[in-house]
Scaffold this active site. Sequence first.
Site, PDB file in Angstrom:
ATOM      1  N   VAL A  37      40.438  40.736  38.665  1.00 47.49           N
ATOM      2  CA  VAL A  37      39.611  39.796  39.430  1.00 47.49           C
ATOM      3  C   VAL A  37      39.436  38.492  38.649  1.00 47.49           C
ATOM      4  O   VAL A  37      38.924  38.490  37.534  1.00 47.49           O
ATOM      5  CB  VAL A  37      38.235  40.418  39.736  1.00 47.49           C
ATOM      6  CG1 VAL A  37      37.373  39.434  40.524  1.00 47.49           C
ATOM      7  CG2 VAL A  37      38.398  41.723  40.507  1.00 47.49           C
ATOM      8  N   ASP A  38      39.887  37.376  39.247  1.00 41.38           N
ATOM      9  CA  ASP A  38      39.708  36.045  38.636  1.00 41.38           C
ATOM     10  C   ASP A  38      40.237  36.019  37.209  1.00 41.38           C
ATOM     11  O   ASP A  38      39.584  35.496  36.303  1.00 41.38           O
ATOM     12  CB  ASP A  38      38.221  35.650  38.625  1.00 41.38           C
ATOM     13  CG  ASP A  38      37.578  35.729  39.990  1.00 41.38           C
ATOM     14  OD1 ASP A  38      38.287  35.601  40.994  1.00 41.38           O
ATOM     15  OD2 ASP A  38      36.343  35.910  40.047  1.00 41.38           O
ATOM     16  N   PHE A  39      41.420  36.541  36.992  1.00 40.09           N
ATOM     17  CA  PHE A  39      41.793  36.795  35.602  1.00 40.09           C
ATOM     18  C   PHE A  39      42.395  35.604  34.873  1.00 40.09           C
ATOM     19  O   PHE A  39      42.582  35.657  33.668  1.00 40.09           O
ATOM     20  CB  PHE A  39      42.663  38.042  35.460  1.00 40.09           C
ATOM     21  CG  PHE A  39      44.000  38.050  36.142  1.00 40.09           C
ATOM     22  CD1 PHE A  39      45.148  37.693  35.456  1.00 40.09           C
ATOM     23  CD2 PHE A  39      44.117  38.496  37.453  1.00 40.09           C
ATOM     24  CE1 PHE A  39      46.388  37.760  36.066  1.00 40.09           C
ATOM     25  CE2 PHE A  39      45.352  38.573  38.069  1.00 40.09           C
ATOM     26  CZ  PHE A  39      46.492  38.195  37.384  1.00 40.09           C
TER      27      PHE A  39
END
Length: 490
Positions: free
Chosen positions: A327-329
Amino acid sequence: MSMDFKFFAFFFISFSSFLLPAVSNPPSVDINWWCNQTPYPEPCKHFMSRDPRRFVPKHKSDFRKMAVQLALERAIRAGDNTKSLGHKCRNEREKAAWADCVKLYENTIEQLNKTIDPNTKCSDFDAQTWLSTALTNLETCRTGFAELGVSDFVLPLMSNNVSKLICNTLALGSNETTHETSAYYKDGGFPTWVSSGDRRLLQSSSARPNLVVAQDGSGNYRRRLLLTWLRGGAAAAAEVLEEVPPPSIPPPLVSPSALLHHRGDWRGFIARGVTFRNTAGPQNHQAVALRSGSDLSVFYRCGFEGYHTLTSTQRQFYKECYVYGTVDFIFGNAAVVLQNCMIYARRPMDQQKNTITAQGRTDPNQNTGISIHDSRVMAAADLVPVLGSFRTFLGRPWKEYSRTVFMQTYLDSLVDPAGWLEWDGNFALNTLYYGEYRNMGPSSSTSRRVRWRGYRVITSAAEAGRFTVANFIAGQSWLPATGVPFTAGL
């Protein structure tokens, strides 16, 4: 911050004010007229009119220097006020967020100071980068309190106009991305301050540095590390930052399994052939493997393995790297180009969606964004067997002016046909800039992409060219000396 540094800052402000030429202006042009050209005229008028040293500038460049000096003065006052609030923290979480803000204010002052320091060779591009970083620091301070759920007490006591004053300076600057950056590297691809002995060590194939952070005690450290690139002497130093909290205390913003963070004290951080890994797992949310904060940083053939993996500020270049996450890396507010990289989405937690990027531009005049060029977006081995159970998106808007482009990149079948994901309802959908240019692969078709005002299918090579190494990070002026190969254009 030491008293010596504060004295230097105030001395420089006072002395440089007299260096600006005194010029006459038409009666209709006064300091209020200049302030009205900025997005936040009221704090500009308030503070400018109270200082007898201020004069009515003739040129925008002179007014911008005055605006930066004003932002610096107010940042110093705000930083001192923030330091004084430590005793008001009611618990460990508030104290941790407060301590981060103290450091962030110190860095903000450094960024502002070097922008107007006559001894610094500062191009317009440099200035926009450093001012963008200064603004990001203050946003990070605010976000830290909010994400820890303790923004109701100490944070309001820090409220000031510094962010607005920095926004004014950004609006007065150039947002072009073609300015040269002063040379920083010497022959051999190392910063000028790296000694010949250290260069030989770093070039040696027998050098095998390895630092392991493991809570169970099996590594070198049990706690997260701060890697500081120092000027002179040893090339780098590791510092233990914090103890692993007991289970009864909510986790900090950054998971304690492992964070490697190099600060922006000195430009020119270089990493080659290094893997940065955080094994905390998706259940620990912000499992960051690397936080990169030094300007003109280069990562060549490195691996980044985490879940909320990579965050950065200032100018960054990643070449032939592997990036894993959920997630949102790939997030933060840097001007960053990832070129010829392999980007792997991993299996997230149940009911989660993968988002590759979450860019954090808060002001339209910041020269920041994420450019992913000539790379590949793939499913990691743990995601492949369950690919139909999880949706993967190219990004979502973390902040109002989020900016991300994917150019000439292979998009495998894991990418959702919509391409991009909302953050919270209609937030930022009209103000973001998301673009795709001549991508390829099973998910490259844009026929079913989102229809947001801020999204565009880029068809012009000139528009795409704004996000190349040459233009977006002024790479031709500093990357050749690093010895790292790069493609300057499309």
